[in-house]
Design a protein around this motif. Structure first.
Motif, short mmCIF file in Angstrom:
data_model
loop_
_atom_site.label_atom_id
_atom_site.label_comp_id
_atom_site.label_asym_id
_atom_site.label_seq_id
_atom_site.Cartn_x
_atom_site.Cartn_y
_atom_site.Cartn_z
N THR A 428 73.67 23.63 2.75
CA THR A 428 72.78 24.40 3.59
C THR A 428 71.46 24.61 2.87
O THR A 428 71.47 24.98 1.69
N PRO A 429 70.32 24.36 3.51
CA PRO A 429 69.04 24.59 2.84
C PRO A 429 68.93 26.05 2.38
O PRO A 429 69.20 26.97 3.14
N ALA A 430 68.59 26.23 1.12
CA ALA A 430 68.45 27.57 0.58
C ALA A 430 67.07 28.13 0.90
O ALA A 430 66.09 27.40 0.98
N GLN A 431 66.98 29.45 1.10
CA GLN A 431 65.69 30.11 1.34
C GLN A 431 64.95 30.40 0.05
O GLN A 431 63.81 30.83 0.07
N GLY A 432 65.61 30.17 -1.06
CA GLY A 432 64.99 30.44 -2.34
C GLY A 432 65.94 30.06 -3.45
O GLY A 432 66.96 29.41 -3.23
N GLY A 433 65.60 30.46 -4.66
CA GLY A 433 66.44 30.13 -5.80
C GLY A 433 66.15 28.73 -6.31
O GLY A 433 65.16 28.09 -5.94
N ALA A 434 67.03 28.27 -7.16
CA ALA A 434 66.79 27.00 -7.84
C ALA A 434 68.00 26.09 -7.80
O ALA A 434 68.17 25.25 -8.68
N SER A 435 68.85 26.22 -6.78
CA SER A 435 70.04 25.38 -6.75
C SER A 435 70.53 25.14 -5.34
O SER A 435 70.15 25.85 -4.39
N LEU A 436 71.36 24.12 -5.21
CA LEU A 436 72.03 23.79 -3.95
C LEU A 436 73.54 23.80 -4.18
O LEU A 436 74.02 23.26 -5.17
N TRP A 437 74.27 24.43 -3.28
CA TRP A 437 75.73 24.44 -3.30
C TRP A 437 76.20 23.34 -2.36
O TRP A 437 75.92 23.35 -1.17
N VAL A 438 76.89 22.36 -2.91
CA VAL A 438 77.22 21.15 -2.17
C VAL A 438 78.73 21.06 -1.97
O VAL A 438 79.51 21.25 -2.91
N LYS A 439 79.12 20.76 -0.74
CA LYS A 439 80.54 20.53 -0.42
C LYS A 439 80.76 19.03 -0.24
O LYS A 439 80.07 18.37 0.53
N THR A 440 81.75 18.52 -0.94
CA THR A 440 82.13 17.12 -0.83
C THR A 440 83.24 16.98 0.21
O THR A 440 83.78 17.98 0.69
N PRO A 441 83.63 15.76 0.56
CA PRO A 441 84.84 15.61 1.37
C PRO A 441 86.04 16.26 0.67
O PRO A 441 86.09 16.34 -0.56
N ASP A 442 87.01 16.75 1.43
CA ASP A 442 88.11 17.54 0.89
C ASP A 442 88.91 16.82 -0.18
O ASP A 442 89.50 17.46 -1.06
N TRP A 443 88.93 15.50 -0.15
CA TRP A 443 89.74 14.77 -1.12
C TRP A 443 89.06 14.60 -2.47
O TRP A 443 89.69 14.23 -3.46
N LEU A 444 87.75 14.91 -2.54
CA LEU A 444 86.98 14.64 -3.76
C LEU A 444 86.83 15.92 -4.57
O LEU A 444 86.24 16.90 -4.11
N ASP A 445 87.32 15.92 -5.78
CA ASP A 445 87.24 17.08 -6.66
C ASP A 445 85.89 17.09 -7.39
O ASP A 445 85.48 16.08 -8.00
N GLY A 446 85.20 18.24 -7.35
CA GLY A 446 83.90 18.34 -7.98
C GLY A 446 83.95 18.16 -9.49
O GLY A 446 83.02 17.62 -10.09
N GLY A 447 85.04 18.61 -10.13
CA GLY A 447 85.18 18.43 -11.56
C GLY A 447 85.31 16.97 -11.94
O GLY A 447 84.69 16.50 -12.91
#
Length: 503
Positions: A428-447
């Protein structure tokens, strides 16, 4: 060591070779080298130095430069000048050291002493965080081409001249009385006044000087609050996902950290459990970046009064706003003194400066002052004074405007690159700050993605460290935009796409 005999220029040139990587002026580099040679013992007390003419010739410097350094070091007792003889290393230049440690007799080294059991420190440490998940960066991370990570700053944006001006002004003789005394439990009044009159009113907060405490960053503020107010049974509500550094800090004092979910409007307050404290990042929720709506802010404060708990507000990245209107701080809506407000002075400038503050009722601030005194006495008075000047001269505000303009460009570039190159990722586009929170497909682990991305020259922050109870797999990660140039963002996202294709 005996004094060196007169040596040809090449020997002196080798001994006093200047370090070009220090960034210091030429005269300071020569001084640094001469002092290092003396303190390292390469020239013993009484050793003769080359004449200013010989050393200047050996190093390709002007004689005036060498003479100035020699005179300065004579004044400071590193060197001594002997009429008609030259310049020599002073006998008091080096600190006293043990001449031969091997000759010292250890009174405890008796037969059988060496067979004792080694100290087991693991059994003595009572509060450890070494096994707790947290934000971290690999060694030599600065060499990675695309660092989308936390805790960095953009050297191109740092207001070097403005900040240097404030530091130099603080070092003026007329300003020394304002920061050189021991402040004991107090803070530099000029900084408290700047916080009170310039920063807090922008958030709708009005406080008296006795309600403000300066800290060594926002994380130190969390530690002070936990140390003063929590015990093992204190029930602390915490956003899930939430800020891992604060969670780990609180966990040192309480085992009752209760996760409270967040959604597109921030903290879900409708069905809060029984709590003693609620920690919240309402301006830009860490890590999702969502802003707590005004309706929920008001409801949270009503809940706090009805259920008798205290709200700890970390006004995280509040001034990094480049879309929409700012929402009033929780503290500005607080009518009963139930909000402890945490702010940061240095995050947009450089996290390494470590300056933050707490705004709370004076009774609590008085307690925190005494506690802070036992820990660190007080944050650097010099840095407080210099930053007060930085604020009063308007540098802080102009720097924040520049940072927000650049961050908006980076945010737009990152959103565009993700949509073009990895459209299966959601954010989701942030209204401020310095980061983006990204969701991957459910099968893909961010780590797992973070490990693979590093092989492609990309650093991202895996989402599981933000959860107390992460899903498995955890289909989230954070892209931090504070230290990557806008021209590198698309290339970094393309490299991340190649990492995704490896699964």
């Amino acid at each position: 060591m005996s004094a060196l005999p007169p040596a040809p220029s090449p020997l002196w040139a080798q001994l006093f070779m200047l370090d070009d990587s220090t960034g210091l002026p030429l005269q300071a580099r020569l001084r640094l080298k001469v002092v290092q040679v003396i303190l390292d013992g390469r020239l013993a007390p009484g050793a003769a130095l080359p004449s200013s003419r010989d050393l200047a010739q050996a190093l390709g410097l002007s004689r005036n430069t060498v003479t100035a350094v020699y005179q300065q070091l004579v004044d400071e007792a590193y060197l001594e000048s002997r009429p008609r003889s030259g310049v020599f290393v002073s006998h008091g230049a080096r600190p006293a050291t043990i001449a031969d440690p091997g000759r010292i007799v250890d009174p405890f080294s008796r037969e059988g002493a060496a067979s004792g059991m080694p100290m087991q420190w693991g059994t003595r440490v009572l509060r450890s965080l070494t096994d707790q998940p947290t934000l971290s960066k690999p060694d030599r991370w600065r060499e990675v081409p695309y660092p989308f990570v936390y805790g960095t700053h953009d050297a191109q944006l740092f207001p070097t001249e403005d900040f240097r001006e404030c530091c130099v002004r603080s070092l003026a003789r007329s300003q020394l009385p304002n920061w050189t005394p021991d402040f004991e439990t107090d803070d530099v009044p000029d900084l408290v006044e700047q916080i009170r009159t310039r920063l807090l009113p922008k958030r709708g907060v009005f406080a008296r000087p006795e309600e403000i405490l300066v800290t060594v960053g926002a994380q130190h503020a969390c530690y002070l609050i936990a140390e003063a107010l929590f015990d093992r049974h204190t029930r602390v509500g915490f956003e899930e996902p939430g800020y891992p550094h604060a969670r780990n800090t609180f966990s040192l004092r309480t085992s009752q950290i209760i996760g409270v979910p967040v959604d597109e409007e921030g903290l879900v307050v409708e069905s809060l459990p029984a709590l003693d404290y609620m920690f919240v990042t309402p301006s830009h929720q860490s890590p999702t970046t969502h802003t707590l709506s005004l309706e929920r802010r008001q409801w949270l404060l009503r809940k706090a009064a009805l259920q008798d708990f205290v709200v700890i507000e970390d006004d995280y990245e509040a001034e990094n706003l480049y879309a929409g209107e700012p929402t009033p701080a929780l503290k500005s809506l607080d009518k009963t003194g139930r909000v402890i407000y945490i702010g940061s002075l240095s995050k947009s400038l450089s996290p390494a400066l470590r300056l933050g503050y707490i705004v709370a009722p004076k009774e609590l601030v008085s307690e925190l002052r005494v506690l802070r005194h036992a820990m660190v006495r007080h944050p650097s008075a010099f840095l407080q004074h210099a930053y007060a000047l930085f604020l009063s001269l308007g540098h802080h505000d102009s720097h924040a405007r520049r940072v927000n303009q650049v961050l908006r460009q980076r945010m737009d570039a990152a959103m565009k690159a993700l949509a073009e190159h990895i459209p299966e990722f959601e954010c989701t586009p942030a209204q401020g700050g310095a980061s983006l929170w990204v969701k991957t497909p459910d099968w893909l682990d961010g780590g797992a993605l973070a490990v693979r991305a590093r092989e492609h020259g990309v650093l991202i922050e895996p989402g599981d460290v933000f959860f107390a109870q992460p899903p498995r797999p955890c289909p989230y990660f954070r892209l931090r935009l504070s230290s990557i140039d806008v021209g590198q963002i698309e290339a970094g996202i393309r490299a991340l796409r190649e990492a995704v294709r490896g699964f």
